[in-house]
Design a protein around this motif. Structure first.
Motif, short mmCIF file in Angstrom:
data_model
loop_
_atom_site.label_atom_id
_atom_site.label_comp_id
_atom_site.label_asym_id
_atom_site.label_seq_id
_atom_site.Cartn_x
_atom_site.Cartn_y
_atom_site.Cartn_z
N HIS A 129 -7.27 -0.90 -10.50
CA HIS A 129 -6.40 -1.45 -9.45
C HIS A 129 -5.00 -0.90 -9.64
O HIS A 129 -4.47 -0.89 -10.76
CB HIS A 129 -6.38 -2.98 -9.53
CG HIS A 129 -5.21 -3.59 -8.81
ND1 HIS A 129 -5.13 -3.63 -7.44
CD2 HIS A 129 -4.06 -4.15 -9.27
CE1 HIS A 129 -4.00 -4.21 -7.08
NE2 HIS A 129 -3.33 -4.53 -8.18
N ARG A 189 -10.76 0.06 -6.89
CA ARG A 189 -11.60 1.23 -6.65
C ARG A 189 -13.02 0.97 -7.15
O ARG A 189 -13.22 0.52 -8.28
CB ARG A 189 -11.02 2.45 -7.35
CG ARG A 189 -9.70 2.90 -6.77
CD ARG A 189 -9.18 4.14 -7.47
NE ARG A 189 -10.06 5.28 -7.28
CZ ARG A 189 -9.79 6.51 -7.71
NH1 ARG A 189 -8.67 6.74 -8.39
NH2 ARG A 189 -10.64 7.49 -7.49
N GLY A 241 -7.07 -4.96 -4.38
CA GLY A 241 -7.88 -3.84 -3.94
C GLY A 241 -8.29 -3.02 -5.15
O GLY A 241 -7.44 -2.53 -5.88
N ILE A 274 0.86 -1.19 0.00
CA ILE A 274 0.00 0.00 0.00
C ILE A 274 0.89 1.23 0.00
O ILE A 274 2.00 1.21 0.53
CB ILE A 274 -0.94 0.00 1.24
CG1 ILE A 274 -2.01 1.07 1.12
CG2 ILE A 274 -0.16 0.13 2.53
CD1 ILE A 274 -3.12 0.97 2.17
N ARG A 330 -11.61 5.52 -2.91
CA ARG A 330 -10.31 6.14 -2.70
C ARG A 330 -10.47 7.48 -2.00
O ARG A 330 -11.36 8.27 -2.31
CB ARG A 330 -9.59 6.32 -4.04
CG ARG A 330 -8.13 6.72 -3.91
CD ARG A 330 -7.48 6.64 -5.28
NE ARG A 330 -6.13 7.14 -5.31
CZ ARG A 330 -5.05 6.44 -4.99
NH1 ARG A 330 -5.19 5.18 -4.61
NH2 ARG A 330 -3.85 6.96 -5.05
N GLN A 358 -4.30 6.72 0.62
CA GLN A 358 -5.53 7.02 -0.14
C GLN A 358 -6.32 5.74 -0.38
O GLN A 358 -7.54 5.77 -0.53
CB GLN A 358 -5.17 7.69 -1.46
CG GLN A 358 -4.72 9.13 -1.32
CD GLN A 358 -4.51 9.80 -2.66
OE1 GLN A 358 -3.42 9.72 -3.23
NE2 GLN A 358 -5.53 10.44 -3.17
N ASP A 359 -5.62 4.62 -0.44
CA ASP A 359 -6.28 3.32 -0.49
C ASP A 359 -6.79 2.99 0.91
O ASP A 359 -6.14 3.29 1.91
CB ASP A 359 -5.31 2.24 -0.97
CG ASP A 359 -4.79 2.52 -2.37
OD1 ASP A 359 -5.60 2.89 -3.23
OD2 ASP A 359 -3.58 2.37 -2.60
N ASP A 360 -7.93 2.38 1.00
CA ASP A 360 -8.62 2.16 2.27
C ASP A 360 -8.01 0.99 3.04
O ASP A 360 -8.17 -0.18 2.64
CB ASP A 360 -10.11 1.91 2.00
CG ASP A 360 -10.93 1.79 3.26
OD1 ASP A 360 -10.37 2.02 4.35
OD2 ASP A 360 -12.12 1.45 3.15
N TYR A 372 -13.36 -0.56 -2.76
CA TYR A 372 -13.28 0.54 -1.80
C TYR A 372 -13.36 1.87 -2.52
O TYR A 372 -13.20 1.95 -3.75
CB TYR A 372 -11.98 0.46 -1.00
CG TYR A 372 -10.74 0.70 -1.84
CD1 TYR A 372 -10.14 1.97 -1.90
CD2 TYR A 372 -10.16 -0.33 -2.58
CE1 TYR A 372 -9.02 2.19 -2.68
CE2 TYR A 372 -9.04 -0.11 -3.36
CZ TYR A 372 -8.47 1.16 -3.39
OH TYR A 372 -7.35 1.38 -4.16
N PHE A 431 -2.33 -1.85 -4.58
CA PHE A 431 -2.89 -2.23 -3.29
C PHE A 431 -3.40 -3.66 -3.43
O PHE A 431 -4.47 -3.91 -3.99
CB PHE A 431 -4.03 -1.27 -2.95
CG PHE A 431 -4.68 -1.53 -1.62
CD1 PHE A 431 -3.97 -2.01 -0.53
CD2 PHE A 431 -6.04 -1.26 -1.44
CE1 PHE A 431 -4.58 -2.22 0.69
CE2 PHE A 431 -6.67 -1.47 -0.23
CZ PHE A 431 -5.93 -1.96 0.84
#
Length: 321
Positions: free
Chosen positions: A170, A138, A136, A109, A212, A114-116, A210, A173
């Motif tokens: 993607h 968006r 991960g 990460i 961003r 900014q990635d959850d 998730y 992440f």
């Protein structure tokens, strides 16, 4: 290395969170606090083992990032650090961090978070269900500007046209199992584009979605020109289709040139000569531009071959803590 079934994954896995850092002094404290809290809560809930930790990779930062990593590592066993001898770029810094992982699973990460990070427990659950790679992704790009959405969508469509396997929306992440990481580290090329390399592993995958977040502080390490450079890196590292397009373009151009030449000869015998040189000069400039573009694409591939044949190490680790 044998695949591990969900039944065999009864033990609590150990986790390394790999965080590449380049001039992240402004966001480091926030990043450290959030990731430590996540690890402590997950360890307490027995979702991951107590051997889990955060691994910060300093990619030759010019600010005080490494000093902050050192202080954090000396104060807390949950924090480890790796310092590269010089700046090598995000993808190689990430590979350097991954090469130091010795736990059951790892999650990469960016330091801006900014990635959850709330998706990380979900990623671990997906791993426990038998997945080797968890992306991960968006859920939407509504927070981006129109230009950024348009360029991102165009990029993914272009990569798909080029035949490159890539998960849309993607970045980097993702969770990798020990088996997937071991396989990834066997790739020896100098030109690294992880978003296209990881799908080549072929192991069982899952996705978590998730939204961003906005960057808390500091500047983005991926302005437009770097995103463009990353796209070129991905295309030229993973496919030769641009070279095939050049061949097709050359064949089509030659075909039309022959047709036009025949028409000119016929008109000449009929006593008619095309007046003016404007059309001729336009054709010359157009074909000259096409030739230079083609030479540039070919040169890009030749340059990559040149760098690959040197077999230079991708990075040097100056210090570990």
């Amino acid at each position: 290395m044998q695949a591990i079934s969900p039944q065999q994954r009864g033990n609590i896995p150990s986790l390394t969170i790999v965080v590449p850092c380049y001039n992240e002094e402004e966001v480091f404290s926030f990043c450290l606090s959030e990731l430590k809290s996540l690890l402590e809560n997950s360890i307490q809930a027995k979702k991951i083992s107590a051997q889990s930790h955060i691994l910060f990779v300093d990619d030759g930062s010019r600010d005080g990032t490494w000093s902050l990593i050192e202080q954090a590592a000396q104060a807390d066993n949950l924090v480890h650090g790796v310092k590269l001898s010089r700046n090598r770029g995000h993808q190689i810094a990430l590979m350097a961090g991954l090469s130091c992982v010795d736990t059951d699973i790892c999650v990469s990460i960016d330091a801006d978070l900014q990635d959850d990070i709330g998706c990380i427990p979900q990623m671990v659950e997906k791993y426990m269900e038998g997945n080797e790679i968890v992306y991960g992704v968006r859920a939407d790009r509504s927070s981006d500007s129109f230009f950024k959405r348009w360029t991102a969508n165009s990029f993914y469509k272009l990569m798909e046209t080029m035949g490159i396997q890539q998960v849309a929306n993607h970045a980097d992440f993702r969770l990798l199992s020990r088996r997937a990481l071991h396989s990834l580290l066997q790739f020896e090329e100098q030109n690294i584009y992880l978003r296209g390399m990881v799908p080549l592993l072929g192991y069982k995958t899952a996705q978590v979605f998730y939204a961003r977040k906005e960057r808390l502080a500091g500047e983005s390490k991926y302005p437009f020109y770097k995103m463009l450079s990353l796209a070129i890196e991905g295309i030229t590292s993973l496919t030769i289709k641009p070279l095939r397009f050049i061949s097709i373009l050359g064949a089509v151009t030659c075909f039309f040139s022959i047709i036009i030449s025949i028409l000119v000869i016929i008109q000449r015998f009929n006593g008619y000569v095309f007046p003016g040189w404007a059309s001729v000069e336009i054709s010359i400039f157009f074909l000259g531009g096409v030739q230079l573009l083609c030479l540039g694409v070919i040169g890009e591939y030749i340059g990559k071959i040149y760098m690959e044949t040197k077999h230079r190490p991708k990075f040097f680790i100056q210090e570990k803590i």
